[in-house]
Design an enzyme around this catalytic site. Structure first.
Site, PDB file in Angstrom:
ATOM      1  N   ARG A 330       0.732  -1.183   0.222  1.00 23.63           N
ATOM      2  CA  ARG A 330       0.172  -0.182  -0.221  1.00 23.63           C
ATOM      3  C   ARG A 330       0.951   1.282   0.157  1.00 23.63           C
ATOM      4  O   ARG A 330       0.440   2.246  -0.834  1.00 23.63           O
ATOM      5  CB  ARG A 330      -0.957  -0.075   1.131  1.00 23.63           C
ATOM      6  CG  ARG A 330      -2.007  -1.124   1.016  1.00 23.63           C
ATOM      7  CD  ARG A 330      -2.779  -0.872   2.341  1.00 23.63           C
ATOM      8  NE  ARG A 330      -3.835  -2.017   2.045  1.00 23.63           N
ATOM      9  CZ  ARG A 330      -4.835  -2.500   2.825  1.00 23.63           C
ATOM     10  NH1 ARG A 330      -4.819  -2.003   4.085  1.00 23.63           N
ATOM     11  NH2 ARG A 330      -5.791  -3.221   2.601  1.00 23.63           N
ATOM     12  N   HIS A 401      -5.999   5.773   6.030  1.00 24.55           N
ATOM     13  CA  HIS A 401      -6.908   4.529   6.195  1.00 24.55           C
ATOM     14  C   HIS A 401      -6.706   3.872   7.593  1.00 24.55           C
ATOM     15  O   HIS A 401      -7.731   3.381   8.184  1.00 24.55           O
ATOM     16  CB  HIS A 401      -6.743   3.659   5.200  1.00 24.55           C
ATOM     17  CG  HIS A 401      -7.235   2.384   4.978  1.00 24.55           C
ATOM     18  ND1 HIS A 401      -8.679   2.282   5.169  1.00 24.55           N
ATOM     19  CD2 HIS A 401      -6.853   0.999   5.003  1.00 24.55           C
ATOM     20  CE1 HIS A 401      -9.025   0.823   5.097  1.00 24.55           C
ATOM     21  NE2 HIS A 401      -7.948   0.154   4.956  1.00 24.55           N
TER      22      HIS A 401
END
Lengths: 639, 254
Positions: A330, A401
């Protein structure tokens, strides 16, 4: 402050077994004499509450949502990792351990991560037994998919709603215990402070969000499972209510806050559409299994995606990371998207977006297969943007996130305050500087189902039982302080012009710019100058309508933003002193020639644990050196 | 776009409420309905007035917190959508929009558009689970589950517990919610051992909370944001009938 990680000695693969052999037990007759407070009912909190109650402990469970079933774990989409090796593709406990350590850019503890990989298989067993409808093959056995940062298929899933189904499993297990009276559930109740008696965590102060009543609850131990702090950025994929308050209050009572600058920016979110935006929506990383990420090669190319020919597209993840391609981890994928957009090649409004294109997969597999795999995600995308992802590439952009940082805990998941345990995203322990996809669900449930039930017993067996009454002066004092803080917020409006949300947005924007995907010394110093001024303005005149003694959502939000305004400063401080880049923490000054994060293992292979010193003093940073017995540190390469 | 809102305002459960009108200006079509309410509330707060209380959390259609009746329809007029995923592009400029809370006796009012749905939790506590404690499980692949059963279970398990089914029903029936859980767990081999006991206890709890009965109008299905179908109610009735039969024939399960 003494930071002893309490990692059992011996070979890595024997540590947890050895710990369990050597730990002291509490007999069934004595378990019922202990009272445990659990704050938060997501995967970690609900699984802990249920498992402890099953063992016979008395549990009080608190959540700010109207039902424990609504905690934000519910929104996790893609899946949960487990080293089952059902696919015969070479997976093992060691490989999951190694992938997680490497994915975290070698900034996590070996002992904790190995244990996580060990218990991962038990989680899947437990969830299947609870009736979690995990995806299956026609033969009736469990299906797997692959996720970022791994070359094996070890991710279990329930359509695009894995978090929901796992949480409902834990919620139902908890409900079963509420039904028997072993758990007392307090929904719509927010923790305002932690109470220590003689240096140990012995209770909490809470506010009933319906009536405003402020009360004390005492116990033999306190478990915080209150999630992460991504909402410090205002715009994140977290639910509106997610906040830092519980762990921040614990920090101010002496618990060390570890690595607060390690934040995860998820690469595949739906871009913001305007200033009214209240939150960002994640599109599961699993989409990258079949979607290809690209931007036009030409800067400022305004043609619709279908009109851009193949040779004028830059599939930048496949180009830069050929062996992992679109499944690069990510942090790396997010940074690559930012690079492309900074280079003027972003797409959509404001040039803040990249394409996630399914055309090739649809050609290869047929639209029905893609529909079967991801239909709810395509539906969600269309609902929000009004565009059909089957026909035109989706537009995505990174968004805050997950937060790898959190309260410092030892191998027992206990903070440096005796009796204060921290589980799930709220602690710092397992993901290092970057979390791999489908590992958050694994960690939350590992902590709650399998680790805390052992370690809390060991703690109780080693310590004298003390559960003070809530009439104890420490409770009265903490209650009064909490009331004082609320009174101050309610009374601030007399001369204010700005609402709580305005302050929150302002803080979020500042942190996104200065302490987001790319950080510089200069930017962090600017932020550190601005935050105290923002905080002062907030306390002098934020408009909080209404009173404490009622259902007052503005007041709830104000309390949370007040804590974010303090926490944001610590985050910047932490980012400023970590003079290296690792995982999600990217300091522009420290990068390799091809723009990758450049770690400095000689000087920064440690956990930064911050200790609160009082309102007007800077916090003190303590180091826990990360000792690697098993693996060799290497530069992370996904090329 | 501009709108006229008619919103239910009520200070708390013990004082009567009323509809209050708000003029709303300069709304962007890309806003969600809740973001539109955020804008209204920001303006109210700046003017020193009380904002409109409404529940929301995840704002991505999965947590089940948001709960508004818009123009008489729970979650608004779009099919399979929660309010947080309902966007203003589906409304007309100049439209008058009414906004009310879930209305059903077991969902007691808290403030404005916020109600107490803890009755749902109590129904689950009565039996909406499989009785397996942590650590008792065998290997997950030891019990194969036919794909079709797993898919049925997942269809039912998709329920987000928002309560729109109750709010839309003229009987304030919670049958769709209860049936979804009964069907989810009952269609799996792991859950079949306590199937009778589960449906018996959950239906009993549902009745005790004061929810009404099902008269097959199907309004619940039509507003369900997750597409839970009436088939599950039929299935629950069958399970319940079987449980009654077993209870009466002395083949007890309690």
């Amino acid at each position: 402050m003494k930071l002893d990680a309490q990692i059992p000695s011996g070979p890595l693969e024997k540590k947890w077994d050895r710990y369990r052999l050597e730990m002291k037990l509490v007999s069934p007759a004595n378990k019922r004499k202990f009272h445990v407070i659990v704050v938060g009912t997501g995967l970690a909190g609900a699984s802990a509450g249920a498992s402890l109650a099953e063992l016979g402990y008395n549990v009080s469970c608190f959540c700010f949502q109207d039902s424990s079933r609504r905690a934000h774990s519910i929104a996790a989409q893609g899946g949960i990792n487990a080293a089952k090796n059902y696919q015969n593709d070479g997976d093992s406990v060691y490989r999951l351990f190694y992938d997680t350590i490497k994915g975290g850019d070698f900034r996590a503890r070996e002992g904790n991560v190995y244990r996580l990989a060990q218990v991962s298989a038990n989680i899947i067993d437990q969830c299947a037994a609870q009736g979690v409808p995990l995806a299956r093959e026609y033969g009736g056995l469990l299906a797997n998919r692959s996720f970022g940062g791994a070359q094996v298929s070890r991710t279990f899933y329930a359509r695009g709603q894995t978090g929901q189904q796992l949480l409902l499993g834990a919620y139902q297990a908890l409900a079963r215990q509420v039904g028997t009276g072993q758990v007392k559930m307090y929904p719509r109740t927010e923790m305002l402070d932690l109470v220590l008696v003689d240096g140990s965590a012995k209770g909490i102060i809470v506010r009933d969000l319906v009536t405003g009543a402020i009360t004390s609850h005492s116990g033999d131990a306190v478990i915080l499972a209150t999630g992460g702090y991504s909402n410090v950025f205002f715009l994140s994929t977290n639910a509106k209510g997610c906040n830092v308050t519980a762990i921040w209050r614990a920090y101010k009572k002496g618990a060390a806050m570890a690595n607060p600058c390690y934040t995860q920016i998820h690469p595949t979110c739906i871009p913001a559409s305007g200033d009214h935006q209240s939150k960002l929506t994640l599109m599961s990383e699993s989409l990258r299994n079949d979607g290809r990420v690209w931007v036009p090669k030409k800067r400022g190319d305004k043609r619709p995606p279908q009109e851009i020919p193949e040779e004028e597209r830059d599939y930048y993840l496949e180009r830069k990371y050929p062996s992992y391609g679109n499944l690069a981890p990510r942090d790396i994928s997010s940074r690559a998207a930012k690079e492309a957009c900074d280079d003027g090649r972003g797409v959509g409004p404001g040039g803040l977006g990249v394409y996630l294109d399914f055309a090739d997969s649809i050609k290869r597999l047929g639209v029905n297969t893609i529909r079967e795999r991801y239909d709810n995600l395509f539906e969600m995308y269309e609902c929000i943007t009004g565009e059909d992802g089957y026909k035109t590439p989706m537009r995505i952009y990174p968004a805050p996130h997950y937060t790898m940082g959190g309260l410092w805990v030892d191998y027992n998941l206990m903070s440096n305050i005796p009796g204060l345990f921290v589980l799930g995203e709220a602690n710092f322990s397992d993901h290092g500087a970057n979390r791999l996809g489908a590992s958050a669900l694994m960690q939350g449930l590992a902590d709650g189902y399998f680790i805390i039930p052992s370690t809390i017993g060991n703690f109780f067996a080693h310590n004298k039982k003390v559960c003070p009454p809530t009439s104890h002066p420490e409770f009265k004092k903490a209650e009064e302080e909490a009331r004082g803080r609320i009174k101050k917020l309610v009374n601030a409006k007399a001369k204010g012009k700005k609402t709580v949300t305005m302050f929150h947005r302002e803080l979020g924007k500042l942190l996104w710019d200065k302490c987001g995907m790319a950080r510089t010394e200069q930017g962090l110093k600017e932020a550190l100058k601005k935050i105290p001024a923002m905080r002062q303005e907030f306390h002098e005149g934020v408009i909080v309508p209404g009173q404490n003694e009622e259902f007052n959502q503005s007041l709830e939000h104000a309390g949370r933003v007040a804590d974010f305004l303090e926490f944001g400063e610590l985050m910047c401080n932490d980012a400023l002193v970590r003079n290296e880049s690792c995982g999600g923490h990217f300091r522009v000054e420290f990068q390799t020639e091809d723009g990758e994060a450049k770690r400095d293992d000689a000087n920064y292979s440690h956990v930064s644990a911050w200790e609160y010193q009082g309102p007007d003093k800077p916090p003190v940073m303590h180091k826990e050196t990360l000792a690697y017995e098993e693996i060799k540190l290497s530069q992370r390469s996904y090329k | 776009m501009n709108l006229k809102l008619q919103v239910w305002k009520q200070s708390n459960g013990s004082t009567p409420g009323q509809m209050v009108e708000y003029q709303v200006k300069d709304i962007m079509p890309d806003m969600s309905f809740l973001e539109m309410l955020d804008v209204v509330n920001e303006d109210l707060i700046k003017e020193g007035k009380e904002p409109i209380a409404f529940d929301s959390d995840c704002r991505e259609g999965i947590c089940g917190t948001c709960s508004l009746v818009i123009n008489g329809i729970p979650h608004g007029h779009r099919e399979r959508t929660t309010v947080c995923q309902l966007h203003m592009r589906h409304f007309r400029d100049g439209e008058t929009v009414t906004v009310e809370p879930w209305r059903a006796r077991p969902f007691t009012p808290i403030k404005d558009l916020v109600v107490n749905r803890s009755a749902f939790d109590r129904i689950i506590q009565a039996g909406g689970f499989i009785s397996v404690s942590t650590g008792q499980a065998q290997d997950a692949n030891a019990i194969p589950v036919p794909k079709v059963d797993a898919e049925t279970a997942m269809d039912a398990a998709a329920c987000i517990g928002c309560g729109a089914c109750v709010a839309s029903c003229k009987n304030a029936s919670a049958m769709l919610f209860v049936a979804a859980k009964v069907s989810h767990l009952g269609s799996l081999p792991q859950g079949k051992w306590e199937k009778d006991r589960r449906v018996w206890n959950m239906v009993k709890a549902m009745d005790a909370e004061g929810f009404g009965n099902c008269t097959n109008t199907g309004s619940c299905e039509s507003v369900c944001p997750k597409g839970i179908t009436l088939n599950f109610i039929a299935r629950m009735n069958r399970d319940y009938a079987m449980a009654i039969f077993k209870a009466q024939s002395g083949e007890g399960f309690e």
